[in-house]
Design a protein around this motif. Sequence first.
Motif, PDB file in Angstrom:
ATOM      1  N   ALA A  12       0.496  -1.432  -0.093  1.00 37.81           N
ATOM      2  CA  ALA A  12       0.289   0.110   0.084  1.00 37.81           C
ATOM      3  C   ALA A  12       1.207   1.352   0.454  1.00 37.81           C
ATOM      4  O   ALA A  12       1.026   2.120  -0.619  1.00 37.81           O
ATOM      5  N   LEU A  13       1.882   1.375   1.129  1.00 34.93           N
ATOM      6  CA  LEU A  13       2.726   2.190   1.217  1.00 34.93           C
ATOM      7  C   LEU A  13       3.103   2.576  -0.448  1.00 34.93           C
ATOM      8  O   LEU A  13       3.500   3.699  -0.593  1.00 34.93           O
ATOM      9  N   GLN A  14       3.821   1.797  -0.653  1.00 32.10           N
ATOM     10  CA  GLN A  14       4.718   1.435  -2.425  1.00 32.10           C
ATOM     11  C   GLN A  14       3.376   2.308  -3.607  1.00 32.10           C
ATOM     12  O   GLN A  14       3.775   3.328  -4.368  1.00 32.10           O
ATOM     13  N   ARG A  15       2.013   1.755  -3.643  1.00 31.61           N
ATOM     14  CA  ARG A  15       1.257   2.115  -4.273  1.00 31.61           C
ATOM     15  C   ARG A  15       1.009   3.643  -4.199  1.00 31.61           C
ATOM     16  O   ARG A  15       0.693   4.349  -4.810  1.00 31.61           O
ATOM     17  N   MET A  16       1.007   3.837  -3.130  1.00 27.19           N
ATOM     18  CA  MET A  16       0.723   5.460  -3.102  1.00 27.19           C
ATOM     19  C   MET A  16       1.422   6.469  -3.190  1.00 27.19           C
ATOM     20  O   MET A  16       1.461   6.874  -3.782  1.00 27.19           O
ATOM     21  N   MET A  17       3.106   5.460  -2.993  1.00 25.18           N
ATOM     22  CA  MET A  17       3.737   7.079  -2.989  1.00 25.18           C
ATOM     23  C   MET A  17       4.323   6.550  -5.109  1.00 25.18           C
ATOM     24  O   MET A  17       4.743   7.805  -5.038  1.00 25.18           O
ATOM     25  N   ASP A  18       3.984   5.975  -5.269  1.00 19.63           N
ATOM     26  CA  ASP A  18       3.748   5.850  -7.035  1.00 19.63           C
ATOM     27  C   ASP A  18       3.054   6.378  -7.441  1.00 19.63           C
ATOM     28  O   ASP A  18       2.665   6.871  -8.413  1.00 19.63           O
ATOM     29  N   ARG A  19       1.402   7.047  -6.450  1.00 14.89           N
ATOM     30  CA  ARG A  19       0.348   7.365  -6.867  1.00 14.89           C
ATOM     31  C   ARG A  19      -0.500   6.380  -8.088  1.00 14.89           C
ATOM     32  O   ARG A  19      -0.882   6.763  -8.876  1.00 14.89           O
ATOM     33  N   SER A  20      -0.360   5.039  -7.802  1.00 19.81           N
ATOM     34  CA  SER A  20      -0.858   4.541  -8.358  1.00 19.81           C
ATOM     35  C   SER A  20      -2.670   4.411  -8.133  1.00 19.81           C
ATOM     36  O   SER A  20      -2.914   4.813  -7.404  1.00 19.81           O
ATOM     37  N   PRO A  21      -3.377   4.165  -9.152  1.00 21.57           N
ATOM     38  CA  PRO A  21      -4.824   4.464  -9.090  1.00 21.57           C
ATOM     39  C   PRO A  21      -5.127   2.938  -7.688  1.00 21.57           C
ATOM     40  O   PRO A  21      -4.486   1.785  -8.028  1.00 21.57           O
ATOM     41  N   PRO A  22      -6.629   3.411  -7.562  1.00 29.04           N
ATOM     42  CA  PRO A  22      -6.809   1.710  -6.773  1.00 29.04           C
ATOM     43  C   PRO A  22      -7.751   1.324  -7.222  1.00 29.04           C
ATOM     44  O   PRO A  22      -8.246   1.340  -8.626  1.00 29.04           O
ATOM     45  N   ASP A  23      -7.676   0.187  -6.652  1.00 26.53           N
ATOM     46  CA  ASP A  23      -8.387  -1.255  -7.225  1.00 26.53           C
ATOM     47  C   ASP A  23     -10.148  -1.066  -7.035  1.00 26.53           C
ATOM     48  O   ASP A  23     -10.111  -0.999  -6.046  1.00 26.53           O
ATOM     49  N   LEU A  24     -11.287  -0.893  -8.421  1.00 26.68           N
ATOM     50  CA  LEU A  24     -12.391  -0.684  -7.284  1.00 26.68           C
ATOM     51  C   LEU A  24     -12.883  -1.229  -8.347  1.00 26.68           C
ATOM     52  O   LEU A  24     -14.360  -1.339  -9.125  1.00 26.68           O
ATOM     53  N   GLY A  25     -12.535  -2.416  -8.754  1.00 24.16           N
ATOM     54  CA  GLY A  25     -13.300  -3.323  -9.984  1.00 24.16           C
ATOM     55  C   GLY A  25     -14.058  -3.502  -8.909  1.00 24.16           C
ATOM     56  O   GLY A  25     -14.044  -4.453  -7.789  1.00 24.16           O
ATOM     57  N   GLY A  26     -15.546  -4.529  -9.360  1.00 20.64           N
ATOM     58  CA  GLY A  26     -16.122  -4.762  -9.279  1.00 20.64           C
ATOM     59  C   GLY A  26     -17.855  -4.305  -8.522  1.00 20.64           C
ATOM     60  O   GLY A  26     -18.122  -5.046  -7.552  1.00 20.64           O
ATOM     61  N   ILE A  27     -16.575  -2.655  -8.171  1.00 15.48           N
ATOM     62  CA  ILE A  27     -17.973  -2.249  -7.722  1.00 15.48           C
ATOM     63  C   ILE A  27     -18.852  -1.313  -8.849  1.00 15.48           C
ATOM     64  O   ILE A  27     -18.525  -0.543  -9.653  1.00 15.48           O
ATOM     65  N   PRO A  28     -20.409  -0.987  -8.437  1.00 14.30           N
ATOM     66  CA  PRO A  28     -20.894  -0.393  -9.437  1.00 14.30           C
ATOM     67  C   PRO A  28     -20.397   1.092  -9.200  1.00 14.30           C
ATOM     68  O   PRO A  28     -19.662   1.749  -8.368  1.00 14.30           O
ATOM     69  N   PRO A  29     -20.605   1.824 -10.993  1.00 18.95           N
ATOM     70  CA  PRO A  29     -20.291   2.768 -11.654  1.00 18.95           C
ATOM     71  C   PRO A  29     -20.610   3.742 -10.669  1.00 18.95           C
ATOM     72  O   PRO A  29     -19.658   4.372  -9.947  1.00 18.95           O
ATOM     73  N   LEU A  30     -21.850   4.765 -10.061  1.00 18.45           N
ATOM     74  CA  LEU A  30     -21.821   5.645  -9.330  1.00 18.45           C
ATOM     75  C   LEU A  30     -21.500   5.580  -7.784  1.00 18.45           C
ATOM     76  O   LEU A  30     -20.735   6.075  -7.342  1.00 18.45           O
ATOM     77  N   LEU A  31     -21.246   4.330  -7.118  1.00 16.13           N
ATOM     78  CA  LEU A  31     -20.678   4.315  -6.252  1.00 16.13           C
ATOM     79  C   LEU A  31     -18.752   4.260  -6.003  1.00 16.13           C
ATOM     80  O   LEU A  31     -18.161   4.499  -5.497  1.00 16.13           O
ATOM     81  N   ALA A  32     -19.027   3.761  -7.248  1.00 14.50           N
ATOM     82  CA  ALA A  32     -16.688   3.773  -7.862  1.00 14.50           C
ATOM     83  C   ALA A  32     -16.998   5.087  -8.173  1.00 14.50           C
ATOM     84  O   ALA A  32     -15.848   5.073  -7.594  1.00 14.50           O
ATOM     85  N   ALA A  33     -17.537   5.597  -8.799  1.00 15.63           N
ATOM     86  CA  ALA A  33     -16.905   6.870  -9.034  1.00 15.63           C
ATOM     87  C   ALA A  33     -17.071   8.120  -7.823  1.00 15.63           C
ATOM     88  O   ALA A  33     -15.063   9.383  -7.467  1.00 15.63           O
ATOM     89  N   LEU A  34     -18.169   8.384  -7.160  1.00 14.89           N
ATOM     90  CA  LEU A  34     -17.330   8.880  -5.609  1.00 14.89           C
ATOM     91  C   LEU A  34     -16.831   8.404  -4.546  1.00 14.89           C
ATOM     92  O   LEU A  34     -15.974   8.788  -4.252  1.00 14.89           O
ATOM     93  N   ILE A  35     -16.314   6.831  -4.475  1.00 15.28           N
ATOM     94  CA  ILE A  35     -14.757   6.565  -4.422  1.00 15.28           C
ATOM     95  C   ILE A  35     -13.980   6.494  -5.248  1.00 15.28           C
ATOM     96  O   ILE A  35     -13.128   7.404  -4.138  1.00 15.28           O
TER      97      ILE A  35
END
Length: 326
Positions: free
Chosen positions: A216-239
């Motif tokens: 998690a620390l490495q992904r945050m430092m690399d500014r990697s996008p979050p993994d939001l796969g499987g979340i409905p579009p409206l909720l995923a957009a908010l998250i």
Amino acid sequence: MEAYGGGRFIGDYSVVRRLGTGGMGAVYLCRTRAGQRLAVKVVREELAEDPLIRRRFMREVDALRTVHSPYTVPVYDARTSGPVLWLATRYLDGPTLSTRVQEYGPLSPAEVARLGVMLAEALATVHGRGIVHRDIKPTNIILEDDEPRLIDFGIARSVAASGLTLPGTALGTPGYMAPEQLDCREPTDAVDVFALGAVLAFTSTGRPPFGTGRTALQRMMDRSPPDLGGIPPLLAALIASCLAQSPGARPTLRKVTRVLTDIIAAADRRAAHRAGLPTEPVAHPAHRCQVPTASGACAVRPAAERVLAAGLTHDLIRKAVLRDDR
């Protein structure tokens, strides 16, 4: 009865058993003389000697005494001086959100949205008191009757406070810390919005959006996008908006609540449709007033409409408050 520090009491409270341990100390299940159950958090003795730890502990007690919300736990008693520091709160007989998801799987989108609305309300109250929690995560959320209780204000920070964090020290939990926390920048309300987004992602999928620990620390430092796969579009957009890299790009708690409320309403409409129930208001015949006011308006109708809004049917209201002509 388990002994604590060579004795069987913490203050005036008898120790029943140890509930858990952490970096700061341990939490014990205790009882008052009348039998009420309490959760008593005791700071490790060697840490209690550190002036910075003492000030941070006092800040936690002050924060909990200041914040009054259905979704936080009030202070019952505390000792903030002397060799032993402890904090007693009401005992919550429920699992953490982390345990709930691990044992039963992710929540439905509507359940996630309802949880999110309650957490947003709790954070709005916390922020309204000038406090930033800084460690929102599934293990710091206890479920009681399916409602969240936000706990562990140990690293909460008052916006007015200063000098309570060592320079260059990042406080928080990898996977739920905002980028500015990793950079040791001054925390604002936006760090809690970021963590709320990560909690909603975990609750939706069963996995933190950036992973855990070093990953998690490495992904945050690399500014990697979050993994939001499987979340409905409206909720995923908010998250995704909550997890924005820039604090200024994250939504306000008011907007978070508005979007989550829309998700709940849409889910309720779908459930009503599947059950064959009307999803739009049903028009009723015109009302012939039996109890007019001096101006000619109906004296009973406002009360009847309030009762109708509370869930009674139109026919029941007519029988209860409207009388036919004799």
